[in-house]
Design a protein around this motif. Sequence first.
Motif, PDB file in Angstrom:
ATOM      1  N   THR A 178      38.191  45.776  52.922  1.00 56.40           N
ATOM      2  CA  THR A 178      39.326  45.341  53.471  1.00 56.40           C
ATOM      3  C   THR A 178      40.378  44.662  52.251  1.00 56.40           C
ATOM      4  O   THR A 178      41.871  44.843  52.111  1.00 56.40           O
ATOM      5  N   GLY A 179      39.652  44.372  51.315  1.00 54.41           N
ATOM      6  CA  GLY A 179      40.197  43.735  49.902  1.00 54.41           C
ATOM      7  C   GLY A 179      41.195  44.665  49.400  1.00 54.41           C
ATOM      8  O   GLY A 179      42.217  44.412  48.917  1.00 54.41           O
ATOM      9  N   ILE A 180      40.376  45.988  49.257  1.00 50.53           N
ATOM     10  CA  ILE A 180      41.311  46.872  48.469  1.00 50.53           C
ATOM     11  C   ILE A 180      42.154  47.371  49.339  1.00 50.53           C
ATOM     12  O   ILE A 180      43.380  47.435  48.653  1.00 50.53           O
ATOM     13  N   GLU A 181      42.245  47.600  50.498  1.00 50.10           N
ATOM     14  CA  GLU A 181      43.194  47.976  51.527  1.00 50.10           C
ATOM     15  C   GLU A 181      44.610  46.859  51.603  1.00 50.10           C
ATOM     16  O   GLU A 181      45.567  47.445  51.332  1.00 50.10           O
ATOM     17  N   ASN A 182      44.223  45.603  51.707  1.00 49.27           N
ATOM     18  CA  ASN A 182      45.236  45.026  51.882  1.00 49.27           C
ATOM     19  C   ASN A 182      45.735  44.198  50.563  1.00 49.27           C
ATOM     20  O   ASN A 182      47.021  43.872  50.492  1.00 49.27           O
ATOM     21  N   GLY A 183      44.911  44.020  49.755  1.00 48.51           N
ATOM     22  CA  GLY A 183      45.002  43.556  48.331  1.00 48.51           C
ATOM     23  C   GLY A 183      45.358  42.186  48.202  1.00 48.51           C
ATOM     24  O   GLY A 183      46.198  41.654  47.228  1.00 48.51           O
ATOM     25  N   ASP A 184      45.002  41.262  49.373  1.00 49.53           N
ATOM     26  CA  ASP A 184      45.403  39.798  49.173  1.00 49.53           C
ATOM     27  C   ASP A 184      44.204  38.926  49.515  1.00 49.53           C
ATOM     28  O   ASP A 184      43.928  38.036  49.934  1.00 49.53           O
ATOM     29  N   MET A 185      43.058  39.541  49.172  1.00 47.12           N
ATOM     30  CA  MET A 185      41.694  38.913  49.490  1.00 47.12           C
ATOM     31  C   MET A 185      41.474  38.030  48.326  1.00 47.12           C
ATOM     32  O   MET A 185      41.713  38.265  47.096  1.00 47.12           O
ATOM     33  N   PRO A 186      41.189  36.556  48.737  1.00 49.21           N
ATOM     34  CA  PRO A 186      40.843  35.722  47.609  1.00 49.21           C
ATOM     35  C   PRO A 186      39.865  35.956  46.470  1.00 49.21           C
ATOM     36  O   PRO A 186      38.758  36.705  47.121  1.00 49.21           O
ATOM     37  N   GLU A 187      40.147  35.775  45.389  1.00 44.53           N
ATOM     38  CA  GLU A 187      39.271  36.164  44.102  1.00 44.53           C
ATOM     39  C   GLU A 187      37.953  35.617  44.335  1.00 44.53           C
ATOM     40  O   GLU A 187      36.978  36.656  43.947  1.00 44.53           O
ATOM     41  N   GLN A 188      37.753  34.614  44.766  1.00 45.62           N
ATOM     42  CA  GLN A 188      36.240  34.128  44.932  1.00 45.62           C
ATOM     43  C   GLN A 188      35.487  34.735  45.895  1.00 45.62           C
ATOM     44  O   GLN A 188      34.092  35.096  45.735  1.00 45.62           O
ATOM     45  N   ILE A 189      35.964  35.230  46.767  1.00 42.68           N
ATOM     46  CA  ILE A 189      35.331  35.940  48.053  1.00 42.68           C
ATOM     47  C   ILE A 189      34.896  37.090  47.669  1.00 42.68           C
ATOM     48  O   ILE A 189      33.995  37.718  47.803  1.00 42.68           O
ATOM     49  N   HIS A 231      37.345  50.644  42.033  1.00 42.30           N
ATOM     50  CA  HIS A 231      38.742  50.249  42.404  1.00 42.30           C
ATOM     51  C   HIS A 231      39.007  48.993  41.866  1.00 42.30           C
ATOM     52  O   HIS A 231      40.110  48.616  41.630  1.00 42.30           O
ATOM     53  N   TYR A 232      38.120  48.025  41.623  1.00 39.97           N
ATOM     54  CA  TYR A 232      38.356  46.511  41.523  1.00 39.97           C
ATOM     55  C   TYR A 232      38.474  46.341  39.956  1.00 39.97           C
ATOM     56  O   TYR A 232      38.954  45.212  39.406  1.00 39.97           O
ATOM     57  N   LEU A 233      38.399  47.438  39.143  1.00 38.51           N
ATOM     58  CA  LEU A 233      38.614  47.431  37.642  1.00 38.51           C
ATOM     59  C   LEU A 233      40.236  47.292  37.572  1.00 38.51           C
ATOM     60  O   LEU A 233      40.573  47.119  36.451  1.00 38.51           O
ATOM     61  N   THR A 234      40.879  47.773  38.421  1.00 40.20           N
ATOM     62  CA  THR A 234      42.331  47.704  38.319  1.00 40.20           C
ATOM     63  C   THR A 234      42.963  46.624  39.067  1.00 40.20           C
ATOM     64  O   THR A 234      43.947  46.382  39.273  1.00 40.20           O
ATOM     65  N   ASN A 235      42.110  45.397  39.470  1.00 40.17           N
ATOM     66  CA  ASN A 235      42.539  44.350  40.207  1.00 40.17           C
ATOM     67  C   ASN A 235      43.525  43.643  39.255  1.00 40.17           C
ATOM     68  O   ASN A 235      43.243  43.739  38.114  1.00 40.17           O
ATOM     69  N   VAL A 236      44.457  42.871  39.747  1.00 36.17           N
ATOM     70  CA  VAL A 236      45.382  42.078  38.990  1.00 36.17           C
ATOM     71  C   VAL A 236      44.650  40.784  38.465  1.00 36.17           C
ATOM     72  O   VAL A 236      44.923  40.300  37.650  1.00 36.17           O
ATOM     73  N   ASN A 237      43.484  40.412  39.097  1.00 36.88           N
ATOM     74  CA  ASN A 237      42.822  39.314  38.732  1.00 36.88           C
ATOM     75  C   ASN A 237      41.928  39.506  37.647  1.00 36.88           C
ATOM     76  O   ASN A 237      41.069  40.455  37.817  1.00 36.88           O
ATOM     77  N   THR A 238      42.061  38.860  36.589  1.00 31.38           N
ATOM     78  CA  THR A 238      40.840  39.124  35.469  1.00 31.38           C
ATOM     79  C   THR A 238      39.323  38.779  35.689  1.00 31.38           C
ATOM     80  O   THR A 238      38.694  39.624  35.265  1.00 31.38           O
ATOM     81  N   THR A 239      39.197  37.641  36.327  1.00 34.23           N
ATOM     82  CA  THR A 239      38.005  37.676  36.562  1.00 34.23           C
ATOM     83  C   THR A 239      37.248  38.563  37.592  1.00 34.23           C
ATOM     84  O   THR A 239      35.987  38.614  37.432  1.00 34.23           O
ATOM     85  N   VAL A 240      38.273  39.090  38.685  1.00 36.34           N
ATOM     86  CA  VAL A 240      37.594  39.941  39.555  1.00 36.34           C
ATOM     87  C   VAL A 240      37.140  41.366  38.550  1.00 36.34           C
ATOM     88  O   VAL A 240      36.180  42.064  39.172  1.00 36.34           O
ATOM     89  N   LYS A 241      38.236  41.640  37.679  1.00 39.17           N
ATOM     90  CA  LYS A 241      37.846  42.812  37.092  1.00 39.17           C
ATOM     91  C   LYS A 241      36.698  42.766  36.228  1.00 39.17           C
ATOM     92  O   LYS A 241      35.767  43.584  35.945  1.00 39.17           O
ATOM     93  N   GLU A 242      36.622  41.536  35.457  1.00 42.44           N
ATOM     94  CA  GLU A 242      35.346  41.348  34.602  1.00 42.44           C
ATOM     95  C   GLU A 242      34.014  41.366  35.357  1.00 42.44           C
ATOM     96  O   GLU A 242      32.898  41.909  35.195  1.00 42.44           O
ATOM     97  N   GLN A 243      34.141  40.837  36.748  1.00 46.65           N
ATOM     98  CA  GLN A 243      32.822  40.827  37.471  1.00 46.65           C
ATOM     99  C   GLN A 243      32.439  42.270  37.990  1.00 46.65           C
ATOM    100  O   GLN A 243      31.319  42.876  37.816  1.00 46.65           O
ATOM    101  N   ALA A 244      33.728  42.986  38.363  1.00 46.08           N
ATOM    102  CA  ALA A 244      33.327  44.399  38.635  1.00 46.08           C
ATOM    103  C   ALA A 244      32.928  45.194  37.527  1.00 46.08           C
ATOM    104  O   ALA A 244      31.953  46.103  37.434  1.00 46.08           O
TER     105      ALA A 244
END
Length: 943
Positions: free
Chosen positions: A763-774, A819-832
């Motif tokens: 859902t986070g990938i589809e909507n793009g508005d999922m909070p980064e910590q979640i 997919h999350y490697l291209t997320n706008v949030n750096t912390t999410v990308k590093e986790q992925a």
Amino acid sequence: MIAAPEIPTDFNLLQESETHFSSDTDFEDIEGKNQKQGKGKTCKKGKKGPAEKGKSGNGGGKPPSGPNRMNGHHQQNGVENMMLFEVVKMGKSAMQSVVDDWIESYKHDRDIALLDLINFFIQCSGCKGVVTAEMFRHMQNSEIIRKMTEEFDEDSGDYPLTMAGPQWKKFKSSFCEFIGVLVRQCQYSIIYDEYMMDTVISLLTGLSDSQVRAFRHTSTLAAMKLMTALVNVALNLSINMDNTQRQYEAERNKMIGKRANERLELLLQKRKELPGCPGTLSVDQAGLELRNLPASASQVLGLQACATSAQQVIHFFLLQENQDEIENMMNAIFKGVFVHRYRDAIAEIRAICIEEIGIWMKMYSDAFLNDSYLKYVGWTMHDKQGEVRLKCLTALQGLYYNKELNSKLELFTSRFKDRIVSMTLDKEYDVAVQAIKLLTLVLQSSEEVLTAEDCENVYHLVYSAHRPVAVAAGEFLYKKLFSRRDPEEDGIMKRRGRQGPNANLVKTLVFFFLESELHEHAAYLVDSMWDCATELLKDWECMNSLLLEEPLSGEEALTDRQESALIEIMLCTIRQAAECHPPVGRGTGKRVLTAKEKKTQLDDRTRITELFAVALPQLLAKYSVDAEKVTNLLQLPQYFDLEIYTTGRLEKHLDALLRQIRNIVEKHTDTDVLEACSKTYHALCNEEFTIFNRVDISRSQLIDELADKFNRLLEDFLQEGEEPDEDDAYQVLSTLKRITAFHNAHDLSKWDLFACNYKLLKTGIENGDMPEQIVIHALQCAHYVILWQLAKITESTSTKEDLLRLKKQMRVFCQICQHYLTNVNTTVKEQAFTILCDILMIFSHQIMSGGRDMLEPLVYTPDSSLQSELLSFILDHVFIEQDDDSNSAVGQVYSICLKSVVEVKIQDVLIIGSLPPDGQQEDEASKIEALHKRRNLLAAFCT
């Protein structure tokens, strides 16, 4: 009737403060040029000092035996020359018997025996040459040494003192023992014959000035050991002289009331007429004179007392003559060898000199413990070689250990204290350790000597990563701050807890820990003081009492910060007692415990369990809202002996503990607190103990509630057409944090958490508005699900369906991470990125190693698109442009990194780059943190 001689009242023997050694008090007189001419430098009429003998020509009569010419009879062959060296080298014979044989040979023919001794020193230097009787008779010292130098084997730099092997390692001790025994056995006659010692000292002085290292090293060692033996002889003579003086004083006091004064004057006059050679014949003659005197019975009694006093006086003067001879020899060795060799180019030679002068000052402090000799040790503390500096410190330790010598060390301490303090930071750890130990002795001798700044320079070393340095600093700290006890505390020695004698000391430890401002290193502080303050650090009753009980009347309560520090220190002491090994970073690993240490460990764990099984629930209840305190307290059950819960009938306290943990899980969302709760459950859920069922039920109930709550919240959170508010997001995140923390240490596969996390991530990938910590915690939780399933399949027989289900989940999850490697949030990308690298490593071909071919379906090779995205991530987040200040501390560190080349290879792609700093950070700490993060990302990629 013969009048008794009057006892002279102006007869004074040598006082203890007087010395015959040449000395001065100028610390800067390195050559001893200003030394005064003492009595020991003055030879008797017709005699020359050891350094002067042989300078005269070879006149008639007895040949001279000085340093420039040595005499001896002709020897037909050199067989006997090897005998002494070989015997000492073998080290099998008793050294006293070897020396006794040589003495018998010397009494029979002293020239032949002395020639054997000369060749012994030559051969101990590794020289193949032999001094013949002809050379001994006609050649000067310098000529003999030059001849031996020519015959020295220059192809090899080895000689007995440096050769390897067990035989040669023992040779040095045998060599030194031989010299000591030789002087000891000759101390009553031969060393005073003006021949043997003069010749040996002259030879060793000449060899010690040789350009050949082997000659210089060996002769210096021999000369220093010879000096040590002579110092022992001089000390014995001094003691005998003191005893004789006391006996004389006692006899003289007895005779004050008797009329024997005239006879005593006569005896003293006879003393002047006696021959000057050492021996007992003169004393016997004096006794004979007394025995032949006619006297009445009453006169005989008085004269016998006079005779006793006269013999004591004569004996004293004979001892004084011997003392002068010994002092003459020692002065020759000191000025001829030590003064030149203590600054030799070879460190081993310098170390020998400093080690021996330390022995002299400790053995015969009245003569040697003064500024004239201490200055050599002080100067040498600046030596460039660590082993020499080490000898200086060990020599001084022997002096400062004796508190009776402190008054003689005051000037030295004031002059060289700063140098000793600076040596606590010596680059050689052994030197630093001994410097700290020396300062501890100085502290014990006088606390006023060391300033507060001096002590602080040692205090911070308790946090050193090198354990011997830290332990020495810990002992210094304990002696300074913890070893003193007020007399008023003697009456409360038997009290325990808050009213016990350790209460104030525990507070002092807490204050020191906080003032040091290195709060994360409490384990290092505890380990540093563990050996010297074990009783204090194991007084857990006192620590627990300070935390739980109310302050006494007039007592100041601990602040919140102090309570946090005390809990951390208490945890570290419990860990040290239970594990019996230093913290990470100190030591090379766990060592095998002795039987005594194992018993102590078991006893400590029993004490810990019995105390904190009851106290821990109370502590958790008191500090339940404080995340830092709770995190540390929750680690205590890891060190419990869980069997005691059953044998000690403490089940009710276990139930109380489980209730407190449950409450803490419900109150906190901090990751550290939740992981501490998870680890506590893991420690208590041990199937070997009967408490397992009780704890397992509590854990299952907690997870059931969390899983049900998460599914319910997620369903509401993901409803279509509704915008999730912040409160819903917080509830989902807090519950997900709790589940993720427990999934790290516990297998939660039966709750099927992958499906709900996958739904959340998709859902986070589809909507793009999922909070980064979640997103971050959902990725981590799904990752744990896959790892636990893999562990379950690996450890037990699994069906094909299990493998296919895991393979499908792993592939789908990798796509989600990609997919999350291209997320706008750096912390999410590093986790992925990190999770992807871990999965690619785990599910590579190595998964089949160790005979696990059935896992082949799980092998996963990334396609070209995934490789490209991982590579792009490295280029964008690790190899970035440097715009940092090159003058900053981190900039200087990074400048070193820029010189290194990092090669990273994936398939056939080679990347060459460097690790520059992140110039966007504002302070040094954040810059270092950024460096560590990039390093970890690169490490994950390269692995």
